[in-house]
Design a protein around this motif. Structure first.
Motif, mmCIF file in Angstrom:
data_model
loop_
_atom_site.group_PDB
_atom_site.id
_atom_site.type_symbol
_atom_site.label_atom_id
_atom_site.label_comp_id
_atom_site.label_asym_id
_atom_site.label_seq_id
_atom_site.Cartn_x
_atom_site.Cartn_y
_atom_site.Cartn_z
ATOM 1 N N THR A 20 10.846 1.159 0.742
ATOM 2 C CA THR A 20 10.239 0.617 -0.474
ATOM 3 C C THR A 20 9.038 1.445 -0.926
ATOM 4 O OG1 THR A 20 8.726 -0.837 0.721
ATOM 5 C CG2 THR A 20 10.906 -1.740 0.147
ATOM 6 N N GLY A 21 8.441 2.189 0.003
ATOM 7 C CA GLY A 21 7.262 2.986 -0.306
ATOM 8 C C GLY A 21 5.974 2.183 -0.314
ATOM 9 N N TYR A 45 -1.558 6.832 -9.973
ATOM 10 C CA TYR A 45 -1.104 6.809 -8.587
ATOM 11 C C TYR A 45 -1.610 5.559 -7.877
ATOM 12 C CZ TYR A 45 -0.232 11.786 -9.347
ATOM 13 O OH TYR A 45 0.216 12.990 -9.824
ATOM 14 N N THR A 46 -0.855 5.100 -6.876
ATOM 15 C CA THR A 46 -1.323 4.012 -6.032
ATOM 16 C C THR A 46 -2.373 4.574 -5.082
ATOM 17 O OG1 THR A 46 0.842 2.954 -6.154
ATOM 18 C CG2 THR A 46 -0.611 2.267 -4.349
ATOM 19 N N ARG A 47 -3.501 3.871 -4.998
ATOM 20 C CA ARG A 47 -4.599 4.316 -4.143
ATOM 21 C C ARG A 47 -4.891 3.245 -3.107
ATOM 22 N NH1 ARG A 47 -9.041 5.126 -8.419
ATOM 23 N NH2 ARG A 47 -8.153 3.134 -8.960
ATOM 24 N N ILE A 48 -5.287 3.681 -1.913
ATOM 25 C CA ILE A 48 -5.613 2.770 -0.821
ATOM 26 C C ILE A 48 -6.986 3.152 -0.277
ATOM 27 C CG2 ILE A 48 -4.958 1.963 1.479
ATOM 28 C CD1 ILE A 48 -2.035 2.570 0.715
ATOM 29 N N CYS A 49 -7.847 2.152 -0.142
ATOM 30 C CA CYS A 49 -9.191 2.381 0.381
ATOM 31 C C CYS A 49 -9.191 2.084 1.879
ATOM 32 C CB CYS A 49 -10.187 1.483 -0.343
ATOM 33 S SG CYS A 49 -11.899 1.837 0.109
ATOM 34 N N ILE A 50 -9.606 3.076 2.664
ATOM 35 C CA ILE A 50 -9.699 2.936 4.118
ATOM 36 C C ILE A 50 -11.071 3.460 4.537
ATOM 37 C CG2 ILE A 50 -8.695 3.547 6.359
ATOM 38 C CD1 ILE A 50 -6.074 4.194 4.833
ATOM 39 N N ASP A 83 6.350 5.616 -7.208
ATOM 40 C CA ASP A 83 7.500 5.485 -6.304
ATOM 41 C C ASP A 83 7.213 6.292 -5.039
ATOM 42 O OD1 ASP A 83 9.898 5.381 -4.970
ATOM 43 O OD2 ASP A 83 11.113 6.100 -6.646
ATOM 44 N N ASN A 84 6.682 5.615 -4.026
ATOM 45 C CA ASN A 84 6.259 6.297 -2.803
ATOM 46 C C ASN A 84 7.243 6.141 -1.651
ATOM 47 O OD1 ASN A 84 3.790 7.349 -3.852
ATOM 48 N ND2 ASN A 84 3.013 5.261 -3.855
ATOM 49 N N ARG A 85 8.518 5.919 -1.984
ATOM 50 C CA ARG A 85 9.536 5.924 -0.927
ATOM 51 C C ARG A 85 9.563 7.320 -0.306
ATOM 52 N NH1 ARG A 85 14.580 5.535 -3.436
ATOM 53 N NH2 ARG A 85 13.479 6.291 -5.271
#
Length: 165
Positions: A20-21, A45-50, A83-85
């Protein structure tokens, strides 16, 4: 990326579904619940904070699946930046990534590599190889210019050829 985020830390705190990505933040205590990770607001783009650092999800997906951070850009094969599959991701240099880019909003012909030359009253076809512009010709008919560009792109861009129109 690996200087700030280890693969072990990434896989310990997040789950990635290559089909699914999507990333999920794992529940690390009994009081937490698993929740979707990432934000689509403010970026294509989808971004994620870590750890107070923002990462692009497609780069994290590559890191998660391969165990090493990407050395080049990560190209979305189908052109959909959300689409990050894993099957839709591949490493690419800048030139390859541009070969697979969508039309510019300034494009008036509807085809990459084709533009109208007002003073000549003709359609011009141009291509690029390693950042160098290649003149392909002037055409009275737009369809002929598009055909010429697509022949050039198919021959020179290989797997990064993006058929337009």
């Amino acid at each position: 990326m690996s200087a700030h985020l280890s693969w072990e830390e990434l896989t310990k705190n997040f789950r990635y579904d290559p089909d699914t990505g999507l990333f999920t933040k794992k529940a690390l205590t009994k009081y937490q619940k698993e929740r979707p990770a990432g934000s689509n607001s403010g970026s294509e783009y989808t971004r994620i904070c870590i750890n107070r650092r923002v990462y692009f999800a497609h780069r994290l997906a590559w890191y998660y699946m391969t165990g090493s951070p990407p050395e080049k850009l990560i190209d979305h094969i189908n052109g959909d930046k959300r689409d990050n599959r894993f099957c839709n991701l591949r490493e690419a240099d800048y030139s390859q990534n541009m070969m697979n880019s969508k039309l510019s909003c300034a494009n008036t012909s509807g085809c990459k590599g084709v533009d109208w030359v007002k003073r000549k009253r003709r359609w011009r076809a141009t291509g690029k190889i390693d950042g160098k512009k290649i003149y392909l010709g002037l055409f009275a008919n737009k369809e002929d210019a598009i055909k010429k560009y697509q022949e050039f792109a198919k021959q020179n861009h290989g797997e990064f050829f993006l058929k337009t129109k």
